[in-house]
Design a protein around this motif. Structure first.
Motif, PDB file in Angstrom:
ATOM      1  N   VAL A 205      14.149  22.266  20.143  1.00 58.45           N
ATOM      2  CA  VAL A 205      14.233  20.800  20.146  1.00 58.45           C
ATOM      3  C   VAL A 205      12.968  20.211  20.754  1.00 58.45           C
ATOM      4  O   VAL A 205      12.389  19.257  20.211  1.00 58.45           O
ATOM      5  CB  VAL A 205      15.498  20.315  20.887  1.00 58.45           C
ATOM      6  N   ILE A 206      12.528  20.760  21.879  1.00 57.32           N
ATOM      7  CA  ILE A 206      11.282  20.270  22.513  1.00 57.32           C
ATOM      8  C   ILE A 206      10.135  20.344  21.512  1.00 57.32           C
ATOM      9  O   ILE A 206       9.362  19.394  21.358  1.00 57.32           O
ATOM     10  CB  ILE A 206      10.941  21.077  23.795  1.00 57.32           C
ATOM     11  N   ASP A 207      10.017  21.476  20.818  1.00 58.78           N
ATOM     12  CA  ASP A 207       8.929  21.647  19.844  1.00 58.78           C
ATOM     13  C   ASP A 207       9.031  20.623  18.710  1.00 58.78           C
ATOM     14  O   ASP A 207       8.018  20.061  18.278  1.00 58.78           O
ATOM     15  CB  ASP A 207       8.936  23.066  19.275  1.00 58.78           C
ATOM     16  N   ALA A 208      10.244  20.342  18.249  1.00 67.19           N
ATOM     17  CA  ALA A 208      10.428  19.355  17.173  1.00 67.19           C
ATOM     18  C   ALA A 208      10.075  17.946  17.648  1.00 67.19           C
ATOM     19  O   ALA A 208       9.445  17.179  16.916  1.00 67.19           O
ATOM     20  CB  ALA A 208      11.870  19.400  16.664  1.00 67.19           C
ATOM     21  N   VAL A 209      10.454  17.623  18.881  1.00 65.93           N
ATOM     22  CA  VAL A 209      10.145  16.294  19.426  1.00 65.93           C
ATOM     23  C   VAL A 209       8.638  16.138  19.610  1.00 65.93           C
ATOM     24  O   VAL A 209       8.043  15.143  19.181  1.00 65.93           O
ATOM     25  CB  VAL A 209      10.901  16.054  20.751  1.00 65.93           C
ATOM     26  N   ILE A 210       8.010  17.117  20.225  1.00 61.94           N
ATOM     27  CA  ILE A 210       6.567  17.054  20.473  1.00 61.94           C
ATOM     28  C   ILE A 210       5.789  17.090  19.149  1.00 61.94           C
ATOM     29  O   ILE A 210       4.835  16.337  18.955  1.00 61.94           O
ATOM     30  CB  ILE A 210       6.112  18.206  21.394  1.00 61.94           C
ATOM     31  N   GLY A 211       6.211  17.955  18.246  1.00 56.58           N
ATOM     32  CA  GLY A 211       5.493  18.131  16.984  1.00 56.58           C
ATOM     33  C   GLY A 211       5.834  17.107  15.918  1.00 56.58           C
ATOM     34  O   GLY A 211       5.206  17.070  14.857  1.00 56.58           O
TER      35      GLY A 211
ATOM     36  N   LEU B 138      11.590  10.035  19.708  1.00 52.30           N
ATOM     37  CA  LEU B 138      11.446   9.166  20.879  1.00 52.30           C
ATOM     38  C   LEU B 138      11.235   7.707  20.479  1.00 52.30           C
ATOM     39  O   LEU B 138      11.694   6.801  21.180  1.00 52.30           O
ATOM     40  CB  LEU B 138      10.325   9.663  21.784  1.00 52.30           C
ATOM     41  N   GLY B 139      10.573   7.468  19.373  1.00 54.55           N
ATOM     42  CA  GLY B 139      10.407   6.095  18.899  1.00 54.55           C
ATOM     43  C   GLY B 139      11.743   5.456  18.546  1.00 54.55           C
ATOM     44  O   GLY B 139      12.030   4.315  18.930  1.00 54.55           O
ATOM     45  N   VAL B 140      12.578   6.199  17.837  1.00 53.77           N
ATOM     46  CA  VAL B 140      13.898   5.691  17.464  1.00 53.77           C
ATOM     47  C   VAL B 140      14.775   5.560  18.711  1.00 53.77           C
ATOM     48  O   VAL B 140      15.503   4.566  18.876  1.00 53.77           O
ATOM     49  CB  VAL B 140      14.561   6.587  16.398  1.00 53.77           C
ATOM     50  N   ALA B 141      14.699   6.543  19.617  1.00 56.83           N
ATOM     51  CA  ALA B 141      15.494   6.483  20.855  1.00 56.83           C
ATOM     52  C   ALA B 141      15.100   5.276  21.703  1.00 56.83           C
ATOM     53  O   ALA B 141      15.957   4.635  22.319  1.00 56.83           O
ATOM     54  CB  ALA B 141      15.331   7.780  21.644  1.00 56.83           C
ATOM     55  N   ARG B 142      13.814   4.946  21.733  1.00 61.96           N
ATOM     56  CA  ARG B 142      13.352   3.766  22.484  1.00 61.96           C
ATOM     57  C   ARG B 142      13.972   2.493  21.913  1.00 61.96           C
ATOM     58  O   ARG B 142      14.505   1.656  22.640  1.00 61.96           O
ATOM     59  CB  ARG B 142      11.831   3.670  22.470  1.00 61.96           C
ATOM     60  N   ILE B 143      13.916   2.349  20.599  1.00 61.91           N
ATOM     61  CA  ILE B 143      14.495   1.164  19.958  1.00 61.91           C
ATOM     62  C   ILE B 143      16.007   1.121  20.186  1.00 61.91           C
ATOM     63  O   ILE B 143      16.575   0.067  20.509  1.00 61.91           O
ATOM     64  CB  ILE B 143      14.148   1.136  18.456  1.00 61.91           C
ATOM     65  N   ALA B 144      16.676   2.248  20.045  1.00 62.17           N
ATOM     66  CA  ALA B 144      18.126   2.301  20.251  1.00 62.17           C
ATOM     67  C   ALA B 144      18.482   1.919  21.693  1.00 62.17           C
ATOM     68  O   ALA B 144      19.442   1.166  21.922  1.00 62.17           O
ATOM     69  CB  ALA B 144      18.656   3.694  19.931  1.00 62.17           C
ATOM     70  N   GLY B 145      17.714   2.418  22.652  1.00 61.41           N
ATOM     71  CA  GLY B 145      17.967   2.084  24.052  1.00 61.41           C
ATOM     72  C   GLY B 145      17.799   0.602  24.319  1.00 61.41           C
ATOM     73  O   GLY B 145      18.606  -0.021  25.021  1.00 61.41           O
ATOM     74  N   ILE B 146      16.773   0.011  23.758  1.00 62.83           N
ATOM     75  CA  ILE B 146      16.548  -1.435  23.932  1.00 62.83           C
ATOM     76  C   ILE B 146      17.690  -2.215  23.283  1.00 62.83           C
ATOM     77  O   ILE B 146      18.195  -3.197  23.846  1.00 62.83           O
ATOM     78  CB  ILE B 146      15.169  -1.838  23.372  1.00 62.83           C
TER      79      ILE B 146
ATOM     80  N   LEU C 279      11.455   1.142  27.981  1.00 63.64           N
ATOM     81  CA  LEU C 279      12.093   2.456  27.987  1.00 63.64           C
ATOM     82  C   LEU C 279      11.006   3.494  27.779  1.00 63.64           C
ATOM     83  O   LEU C 279      10.295   3.455  26.778  1.00 63.64           O
ATOM     84  CB  LEU C 279      13.126   2.535  26.871  1.00 63.64           C
ATOM     85  N   ASP C 280      10.859   4.367  28.750  1.00 69.68           N
ATOM     86  CA  ASP C 280       9.823   5.395  28.683  1.00 69.68           C
ATOM     87  C   ASP C 280      10.445   6.781  28.789  1.00 69.68           C
ATOM     88  O   ASP C 280      11.508   6.960  29.383  1.00 69.68           O
ATOM     89  CB  ASP C 280       8.808   5.194  29.811  1.00 69.68           C
ATOM     90  N   PHE C 281       9.738   7.742  28.212  1.00 69.79           N
ATOM     91  CA  PHE C 281      10.213   9.119  28.201  1.00 69.79           C
ATOM     92  C   PHE C 281       9.153  10.044  28.778  1.00 69.79           C
ATOM     93  O   PHE C 281       7.960   9.830  28.571  1.00 69.79           O
ATOM     94  CB  PHE C 281      10.521   9.573  26.762  1.00 69.79           C
ATOM     95  N   THR C 282       9.622  11.062  29.469  1.00 75.45           N
ATOM     96  CA  THR C 282       8.774  12.163  29.907  1.00 75.45           C
ATOM     97  C   THR C 282       9.336  13.429  29.288  1.00 75.45           C
ATOM     98  O   THR C 282      10.515  13.750  29.497  1.00 75.45           O
ATOM     99  CB  THR C 282       8.773  12.297  31.448  1.00 75.45           C
ATOM    100  N   VAL C 283       8.516  14.120  28.513  1.00 73.76           N
ATOM    101  CA  VAL C 283       8.936  15.379  27.908  1.00 73.76           C
ATOM    102  C   VAL C 283       8.431  16.502  28.797  1.00 73.76           C
ATOM    103  O   VAL C 283       7.230  16.668  28.983  1.00 73.76           O
ATOM    104  CB  VAL C 283       8.382  15.533  26.475  1.00 73.76           C
TER     105      VAL C 283
END
Length: 166
Positions: A41-47, A56-64, A87-91
């Motif tokens: 999952v980490i590799d898919a998110v980063i890549g 993370l872009g979709v998660a940011r919009i969903a969170g807002i 909304l910020d993320f740290t991987v």
């Protein structure tokens, strides 16, 4: 801190708190949480290789969107005119986790703690939804209020300790 529950009337009925006499003040809240994931999952998110797109872009919009709709989800929350939401993320590839932090600001008569907590929760749930095709064993943990400012009860900063209610 007081232990009186404000969402119940003298008969024990659930009620929305009357904030009509309260002063408008600047209020902020920051909430944090994390989702523990597999290396795949980490590799898919980063890549950027998730089949559902930019996780993370979709998660940011969903969170807002979650922040803006909190009063529709939590029965006794007042609708608020949100003035700022971030909304910020740290991987963390080493620990296979994604940390979400949501900051909310408003000038109002009631706080924005529930909005910040909802924003983090919805963002983490969105990550789960977008990555469940890769791995269902993700866990969402440690959702908490990091800090809040403003209002009658004053500022709060999370110490990492929980209170005992005995």
């Amino acid at each position: 801190m007081h232990n009186q529950l404000s969402h119940f009337d003298h008969s024990g009925n659930a009620v929305m708190v009357d904030v009509s006499r309260k002063e408008i003040t600047k209020r902020t809240a920051v909430a944090r949480g994390q989702i523990n994931v597999s290396p795949a999952v980490i590799d898919a998110v980063i890549g950027g290789t998730s089949k559902k797109g930019d996780v993370l872009g979709v998660a940011r919009i969903a969170g807002i969107m979650g922040v803006k709709n909190t009063s529709a989800l939590i029965p006794m929350c007042h609708p608020l005119m949100i003035q700022k939401c971030g909304l910020d993320f740290t991987v963390d590839k080493e620990k296979c986790r994604i940390i979400a932090v949501c900051q909310v600001k408003v000038d109002g008569k009631t706080g924005v703690e529930m909005e910040a907590l909802t924003g983090v929760s919805v963002a983490l749930l969105t990550i789960y939804d977008m990555c469940k095709a890769i791995d269902h064993s993700m866990t969402i943990t440690d959702i908490h209020l990091e800090k809040k400012t403003g209002g009658k009860s004053g500022d709060f900063y999370f110490s990492g300790e929980t209170s005992d209610n005995d």
